[in-house]
Structure formats: structure tokens, C-alpha cells
Scaffold this motif. Structure first.
Motif, PDB file in Angstrom:
ATOM      1  N   ALA A 236       0.842  -1.204   0.000  1.00  0.00           N
ATOM      2  CA  ALA A 236       0.000   0.000   0.000  1.00  0.00           C
ATOM      3  C   ALA A 236       0.874   1.250   0.000  1.00  0.00           C
ATOM      4  CB  ALA A 236      -0.928  -0.012   1.209  1.00  0.00           C
ATOM      5  N   LYS A 237       1.969   1.232   0.768  1.00  0.00           N
ATOM      6  CA  LYS A 237       2.869   2.388   0.803  1.00  0.00           C
ATOM      7  C   LYS A 237       3.515   2.605  -0.559  1.00  0.00           C
ATOM      8  CE  LYS A 237       6.914   4.391   3.049  1.00  0.00           C
ATOM      9  NZ  LYS A 237       7.124   5.216   1.901  1.00  0.00           N
TER      10      LYS A 237
ATOM     11  N   HIS B 299       0.927   4.127  -2.799  1.00  0.00           N
ATOM     12  CA  HIS B 299       0.691   5.529  -2.447  1.00  0.00           C
ATOM     13  C   HIS B 299       1.839   6.416  -2.929  1.00  0.00           C
ATOM     14  CE1 HIS B 299      -1.067   8.815  -0.184  1.00  0.00           C
ATOM     15  NE2 HIS B 299       0.128   9.067   0.307  1.00  0.00           N
ATOM     16  N   ASP B 300       3.068   5.931  -2.735  1.00  0.00           N
ATOM     17  CA  ASP B 300       4.231   6.696  -3.190  1.00  0.00           C
ATOM     18  C   ASP B 300       4.236   6.852  -4.706  1.00  0.00           C
ATOM     19  OD1 ASP B 300       5.019   6.922  -0.564  1.00  0.00           O
ATOM     20  OD2 ASP B 300       6.624   5.432  -0.708  1.00  0.00           O
TER      21      ASP B 300
ATOM     22  N   ALA C  39       1.600   6.881  -6.636  1.00  0.00           N
ATOM     23  CA  ALA C  39       0.535   7.835  -6.964  1.00  0.00           C
ATOM     24  C   ALA C  39       1.003   9.263  -6.697  1.00  0.00           C
ATOM     25  CB  ALA C  39      -0.720   7.526  -6.144  1.00  0.00           C
ATOM     26  N   ALA C  40       1.706   9.475  -5.595  1.00  0.00           N
ATOM     27  CA  ALA C  40       2.211  10.809  -5.273  1.00  0.00           C
ATOM     28  C   ALA C  40       3.197  11.285  -6.341  1.00  0.00           C
ATOM     29  CB  ALA C  40       2.880  10.798  -3.896  1.00  0.00           C
TER      30      ALA C  40
ATOM     31  N   GLU D 132      -2.437  16.566   0.560  1.00  0.00           N
ATOM     32  CA  GLU D 132      -3.026  15.238   0.659  1.00  0.00           C
ATOM     33  C   GLU D 132      -1.984  14.120   0.676  1.00  0.00           C
ATOM     34  OE1 GLU D 132      -6.316  14.486   1.149  1.00  0.00           O
ATOM     35  OE2 GLU D 132      -6.450  16.661   1.432  1.00  0.00           O
ATOM     36  N   MET D 133      -0.762  14.429   0.274  1.00  0.00           N
ATOM     37  CA  MET D 133       0.282  13.405   0.204  1.00  0.00           C
ATOM     38  C   MET D 133       1.514  13.853   0.987  1.00  0.00           C
ATOM     39  SD  MET D 133      -0.006  12.257  -3.721  1.00  0.00           S
ATOM     40  CE  MET D 133      -1.597  12.106  -4.488  1.00  0.00           C
TER      41      MET D 133
ATOM     42  N   SER E 293       3.659  12.270   2.571  1.00  0.00           N
ATOM     43  CA  SER E 293       4.850  11.426   2.472  1.00  0.00           C
ATOM     44  C   SER E 293       5.842  11.957   1.446  1.00  0.00           C
ATOM     45  CB  SER E 293       4.458   9.991   2.119  1.00  0.00           C
ATOM     46  OG  SER E 293       3.896   9.934   0.826  1.00  0.00           O
TER      47      SER E 293
END
Length: 164
Positions: A38-39, A42-43, A45-46, A109-110, A112
Motif C-alpha cells: 500500500a505504501k 501511495h508513493d 501515486a504521489a 493530501e500526500m 509522504s
């Protein structure tokens, strides 16, 4: 050697507990693996969102350069309402504000990506050096409230210093 039913029950209960413990350990391992995946997702997508925003910014800057409008966004040059190019510059300011706001929202929103503060600094710098951008953002229409709020908070009074 004869074992009683209680002894068999105890053995099966022990084997069952051991099996349950192994299943729980396997589940914990799979959960860690899933969290890692998942991380990574997410990374990725960012990175994709950041790339899209920066591509939009590059395209806009190329357009501003081609139309010889960069001075109105980077050099503190005003383009008052009576100026022959005011409408064109105002449209470009609206587009610039859209890109800046999209970047603010995406970076908020991101977290990270750790790029929110540099993006905020870039937005403040653009607002400080572009009277037309400041006037479009702070004109009371609330089209870019996050950008207006950032400017008012970052400049103290919201009037801009034009330093740099």
C-alpha cells in the motif's frame, strides 16, 4: 499404554493452539506485506500527481515565454486593467492560480512526499512577484481560497512585499 480421553483432548487442544499461533503469525506477516505494498502504491501515486502538476507548470511557463508574458509573473511588472494585454494576462494568471492550487491540494493530501513546504514557498514567491496573480487570487471571488489564505498568512497583511 492406554491414554485417557482427557489426554487425547489435551494433545489435540495443544496442536490446535499451535496451529492457531502459526496462522496468526502468517496473518501478521501478510498484513505487513500488504502495508508495504500500500505504501509503494501511495508513493507511486504521489510521484504521478507531482509529475502531472510540474508538467502543467512547465507547459504554462513555456506558453508565458512564447507570448512574452513572463515579466507579469516573475518580475513584479503590473498589468493594470487599462493595459492592452490585461485580459490575456488575467487569463494566464487564472491558469497559474489553478496550477498552484492543484499543487497545494495534492501536496497537502500526500505528506509522504515531503514537498508541501517547498511548494508553499514557491506559491508565496509567485504571489510576491506577480501583482496580477495577487489581484486575481485576492479579488474576493473565492476561486482559489487555499492560495488566498496562504498568501494572507504568509505575507502578514496579504499586501505582498515584492521582495526577492
Amino acid at each position: 499404554m492406554n491414554m485417557s480421553a482427557d489426554a487425547y483432548s489435551a494433545i489435540f487442544a495443544g496442536v490446535g493452539c499451535f496451529g492457531s499461533a502459526l496462522a496468526i503469525l502468517y496473518l501478521a506477516q501478510q498484513t505487513r506485506y500488504l502495508a508495504g505494498q500500500a505504501k509503494v502504491g501511495h508513493d507511486q501515486a504521489a510521484i504521478a500527481v507531482n509529475h502531472t502538476i510540474l508538467s502543467s507548470l512547465r507547459e504554462l511557463n513555456c506558453l508565458l515565454a512564447q507570448r512574452e508574458l513572463l515579466q507579469y509573473f516573475y518580475d513584479d511588472v503590473d498589468c493594470p486593467p487599462g493595459h492592452a494585454r490585461h485580459r490575456e494576462v488575467a487569463v494566464m494568471a487564472d491558469t497559474f492560480a489553478d496550477v498552484l492550487c492543484s499543487g497545494l491540494h495534492a501536496h497537502e493530501e500526500m505528506p509522504s512526499t515531503q514537498s508541501l513546504e517547498p511548494w508553499r514557498a514557491y506559491c508565496l514567491d509567485m504571489l510576491a512577484h506577480s501583482p496580477v496573480l495577487r489581484s486575481r487570487v485576492g479579488d474576493g471571488t473565492a476561486l482559489w481560497p487555499h492560495l488566498d489564505h496562504l498568501w494572507r498568512a504568509g505575507s502578514g497583511s496579504g499586501s505582498g512585499s515584492g521582495s526577492g
